[in-house]
Design a protein around this motif. Sequence first.
Motif, mmCIF file in Angstrom:
data_model
loop_
_atom_site.group_PDB
_atom_site.id
_atom_site.type_symbol
_atom_site.label_atom_id
_atom_site.label_comp_id
_atom_site.label_asym_id
_atom_site.label_seq_id
_atom_site.Cartn_x
_atom_site.Cartn_y
_atom_site.Cartn_z
ATOM 1 N N HIS A 116 -43.322 -27.682 101.947
ATOM 2 C CA HIS A 116 -44.366 -27.834 102.965
ATOM 3 C C HIS A 116 -45.686 -28.222 102.326
ATOM 4 O O HIS A 116 -46.428 -29.028 102.870
ATOM 5 N N LEU A 117 -45.983 -27.662 101.149
ATOM 6 C CA LEU A 117 -47.240 -27.995 100.473
ATOM 7 C C LEU A 117 -47.191 -29.421 99.927
ATOM 8 O O LEU A 117 -48.086 -30.235 100.173
ATOM 9 N N ASP A 118 -46.105 -29.722 99.183
ATOM 10 C CA ASP A 118 -45.965 -31.060 98.611
ATOM 11 C C ASP A 118 -45.849 -32.105 99.721
ATOM 12 O O ASP A 118 -46.412 -33.197 99.619
ATOM 13 N N GLU A 134 -47.660 -28.086 111.011
ATOM 14 C CA GLU A 134 -48.582 -28.703 110.052
ATOM 15 C C GLU A 134 -48.027 -30.016 109.523
ATOM 16 O O GLU A 134 -48.757 -30.995 109.372
ATOM 17 N N HIS A 143 -41.595 -25.324 97.925
ATOM 18 C CA HIS A 143 -42.950 -25.864 98.027
ATOM 19 C C HIS A 143 -42.982 -27.117 98.902
ATOM 20 O O HIS A 143 -43.979 -27.833 98.932
ATOM 21 N N ASN A 174 -37.261 -26.558 96.776
ATOM 22 C CA ASN A 174 -37.804 -25.540 95.855
ATOM 23 C C ASN A 174 -38.770 -24.569 96.528
ATOM 24 O O ASN A 174 -39.361 -23.726 95.869
ATOM 25 N N ILE A 200 -40.889 -20.697 100.913
ATOM 26 C CA ILE A 200 -40.163 -19.741 100.074
ATOM 27 C C ILE A 200 -39.544 -18.631 100.898
ATOM 28 O O ILE A 200 -38.760 -17.845 100.407
ATOM 29 N N SER A 201 -39.907 -18.544 102.194
ATOM 30 C CA SER A 201 -39.226 -17.582 103.054
ATOM 31 C C SER A 201 -39.185 -18.168 104.453
ATOM 32 O O SER A 201 -39.926 -19.097 104.763
ATOM 33 N N PRO A 202 -38.308 -17.641 105.309
ATOM 34 C CA PRO A 202 -38.236 -18.159 106.677
ATOM 35 C C PRO A 202 -39.524 -17.900 107.438
ATOM 36 O O PRO A 202 -39.784 -18.531 108.473
ATOM 37 N N ASP A 203 -40.319 -16.985 106.908
ATOM 38 C CA ASP A 203 -41.577 -16.637 107.545
ATOM 39 C C ASP A 203 -42.461 -17.866 107.748
ATOM 40 O O ASP A 203 -42.666 -18.640 106.834
#
Lengths: 165, 1081
Positions: A89-91, A129, A87, A85, A118-121
């Motif tokens: 990396h955050l979750d 991280e 998120h 979805n 949410i983007s390849p960026d």
Amino acid sequence: MSPTRTLTPYPLRPAAAAPEPAESRRVLLTTGSSDAHTWNLVYLQLLLEENGHSVLNLGPCVPEQLLVDTAQLTRPDLVVFSSVNGHGHLDGLRAARALRAERSTSDIPLVIGGLLGISPDGAEQRTAELLAAGFDQVHSDGTKPDVLLSYLAQLPATCTERAAA
Amino acid sequence: MTRSPASPPDLGSYVRAAAGAGELVVQPRMGMAVPSEMAAGLTAVAGLAERTVGTITLDSYTRVGDHSAAVAAVRAGKPLNGFPLVGHGPRITAKVAAAAGRHTPVQVRHGSADPRAIFRTMAAAGLGTSEGGPVSYCLPYGRTPLAESVAAWREATRFLAEESRANGIRAHLESFGGCLLGQLCPPSLLVAMSVLECLFFAQNGMTSVSLSYAQQTSPQQDVEALAALRLLAEELLPPTVDRHVVLYTYMGVFPRSVAGAGLLLKRSADLAVRGGAERLIVKTETEAHRIPTVAENLTALRAAAAQARRTRRELADAPREGSGEAGEVLLEARALITAVLSLSDDVGTALLRAFHRGVLDIPYCLHPDNRGAARGTIGDDGRLRWSEVGAMPLLATVGRSGAMTSNRLSLMLRRVAEQHDREASRQAPEPVAAPVAPEPLRIGLIGGGPRGLSILERLVARCAERPPARPVEVTAVDPYCIGAGRIWRPEQSPWFLMNTPAREVTMFSGPSDGGPARPGAGPTLAEWWAVADPENADPEGYAPRVVYGRYLRFVLGLVLDARVPGLTIRPVKARALTTDRGPAGDGTGEPVHRVRLDRGDVITVDRLVLASGHPTNELDEQQREWLNFAEMHPPLRYVVGDSAAEMPLDAVPPGATVGVLGMGLTFYDVVAALTLGRGGRFLPAEGGGLRYLPSGREPRIVPASRSGIPLLTRGRNQKTAEFRYRARLFTPERMAAMRASGPLDFQSQVLPWLLAEMNIVLLGTRLRHAVGPDAEREFGEAAAAVHREEPPSPAALAVLAEGFGPAGEPLDALWRLARPFAGRRFASPAEYRQELADWLREDLADAVLGNYEGPVKAASDVLRDVRATIRSVVDFGGLTPDSHRRFLADFNPVAAVISTGPPAQRSEQFLALLAAGVLEPVGPAARFRADRDLGCFTVESGQVEDSRVRLDALVDARVPSTDLRSDRDPLIRGLLADGVIRTFVNSWAGGAFDTGGLATTDTPFHPVRADGGIERTMFVLGIPSEHTRWFTQVGSGRPGPWGAFTRDADAIAEALLAEAAPRPRSATAEPAGMLAGRAAR
């Protein structure tokens, strides 16, 4: 909600006899606390089971505490975190930190894959991280399933052995 | 019913009105974390000509009720996948929703199993339209127990209905029951779920609902499902409840190719019309890859609406026969609904019991409250069927067909995507039907600096005069600052000055006319500065670059606010990474450009304008060696960058000896940063000039260059903005005639005329002072009359001038002005510096006399005044290859030293720093070295004894020249590699010179492709085309009659707008036959 019910693994098993690999592993399959997607989880469960592993599928939107509790109870050989979805990396950071903060789960191998931002960026930074937070592997979208299977195959020892060591 | 004035219009009535007019309402999914971006998205959707509904899609933290995580992510600048409505609160939400305007409904889409907080915030914000459902937002998407979800939805639905009613608005809920897991759920369950949830909504006070259905695998089955949905809604919903049907473009794995995605989208619009849905929620071409951008959503909305109109026309022409029969889907759906409603009078309770007993069972749903015994599969005919029905009151329509494996599942999930990717790649381009509404011409502008802005200014001015025949949409992309670009961006040291007096700078193509400032008529930089910052402005002087940056932003603001009918300009702060060609655009019939941006999205445009400005080049071998050397010898530093604003000059410690390579304009920026930027001050000196008061934090600055001098001081300006020099000998007509005979040799054929022109001014100005203006004029006329065939020598002109009065010595060669120390030897650095100071004082004295009254500066100014004539000779292959090479190597730097110098203030500062010992120039013919024995850089002049200095740091202050072959910009590299652009190779009579600049045609400056064709869908302006053209590094227009800066921008604007006229178009690339010059060879 009742945690025991939540833990009921999804009853999806191949009718054909599963190949019997040298080492059958116990995999805890999970996703981000904000991730409602499940096709990835259904697919991975089928895939892992077809390859002789046993899977506990936690389903969508898994809170960190549920993940840690389940990992403590079941002592899996591997935790697979799959998220699509954006998120992830955050979750994933929170999940890894929670698992690594507990002594009893700090050494369980942990991998993550899917669409993590949410983007390849910023993919490189996200990977760094996540690795720093405690993931052993970070797989970008499009990674072949073989990667996960061969990682499972080469895991050095079962969880119980690790605990004994 | 009185509506609260701030609320968006009623969704149900809006859709009904559209349906009455025979129009499909189209709606995106769209959610941005930042309110301004969300608002801009809504404005853009509302601004479309189609009948649209604005969407605020919430992020997944808000969906699961983790509002603190959402707010924390926004605060930390972490990207979210939607708008955190609860975190932002009702005030901000209301403001954002208002961006859709008064005529476009706004719907909040969220996905929450417990929407109470969301609905509370919505109601407080005056919003009453949302979607979801107790089952559809619980079972497939989370772990909230179904009972909790039903209770929460019951409460939330009642609250929203009542609170909205109290606010004077009619709430609306759309059931998401038509999606479930998006794939592999047979349509009957989707239809049943939609109807049941809408019954639930109605039972809990909703008086306006919509029933959803998601496009599945079989168009025929989908039409049946939509018919069943409409029929059951009529049968079961109370007649007082307003309702319509909304179709979702396919919700499963989406085609990866743009064409495949477009095909699937069009089929959904087609299905919506055939199936009688009144509203469509679209997906975009890039759905498979990431969250779409606003632009991609707009494209999808337009495409869907256009397809809907086509289908409606087709249906009108050929009435369908019985395709609306609901058949099997209706039978199954009715069986499911009847079974559920028999379980309780309360729909919520009935739903709970149904799932508990397995009367409802969603295939592949992992939720513990779902029985998980049902399975869907795709039949050979493409229809979705039940392979397992579990306890549902249905018959399995296919037998058990073997175990579901990961492989089979994966194939089924990807089936629709792959089918459409395949079909789209096979399909010949569809014949373009005459569009009902004209498709917009989409323009991508790469580079938001002055050049880009100049084009925007002319586009707006032209459209204001005459609206374009069809809509024009411009997306302006710049990674630094739209309007100002990198060089002029408002965030940089205030010490960096412009190089042109503020009075001579404007970005408007016409002067202020008493009306409001607007594209086509606005103030010059000086006029604006005097008003914008009266305390600090120096309108007669040279503005800091930051001031110009702010001026450019002011102009951009007017450009964006102009709101000219038919023209939309959207600034995007991003770097364009690559571009490729897609299928033919609806608008032009030519392949579109798809420009991928570094923030992850793609903009699709019909025309591409490249105005990317100063290049960032790969370091050359010498520079790489120096960089390595510095890295191996810490704390030694090598600082390189094309602009002082980007150099890490703070890292140069006080007292260090820093060499500066190059004494041009960047050198002055570096010196300003290292002196003024470190707290030093310049004070008036006794006896005139300046003296420097050090801060003590300066390094010792050791500059060096080929000539050993800084740029010549710019003469005090004595010419009005309207002044235009009229040449006597170096006339455009003469040069045009010469060029007509073939490529020229600049040094032997052109330069003598130019030098003669300068001498006419030099000698004539002296005559004016000695004798009078008549003598000057008569001398000029005589020179022009006598020397018609051959350029006069300086001596011959001097002799002629003597006849009118004392005129002094002529200038015997141009380079003498720029190389005063050529051939000189100096016994010591002190001697050189003394002479340098004397020379610069003399130059300053000349400058003070002015560029009209001072003979030397008046003559030097000729180079600026006739720049356009020089261009007319040199551009597009006017010189022979060999001469072109020497022109760039020899004439170009000399002309730069003479005619691009800084204001007198900078030269005075140079002298003050020299006197203060802060500045220690090395001398002419300087050589920098990485000395391995000493472990440091050294610099030494070849003409000054004992001049070697050891350096702690070396700053490379040379401005890199355009060379596409070493350009680091990925877009330029990609275009070059793809052969869309190429370098300009000047070739003639067996000789060839690869200039490294981008080859273009003359006006309107299309690139020349590698195959020699002309890329008519692209335009190039400014520095990338340097060497094809000369002296493109101009960052401002001049007031008065248009110069090349404004003319070139206008030519591109004109060409673009000509394309906005709908007309048949020829092939994209065609042989370059009728080019001016030889650029296309």
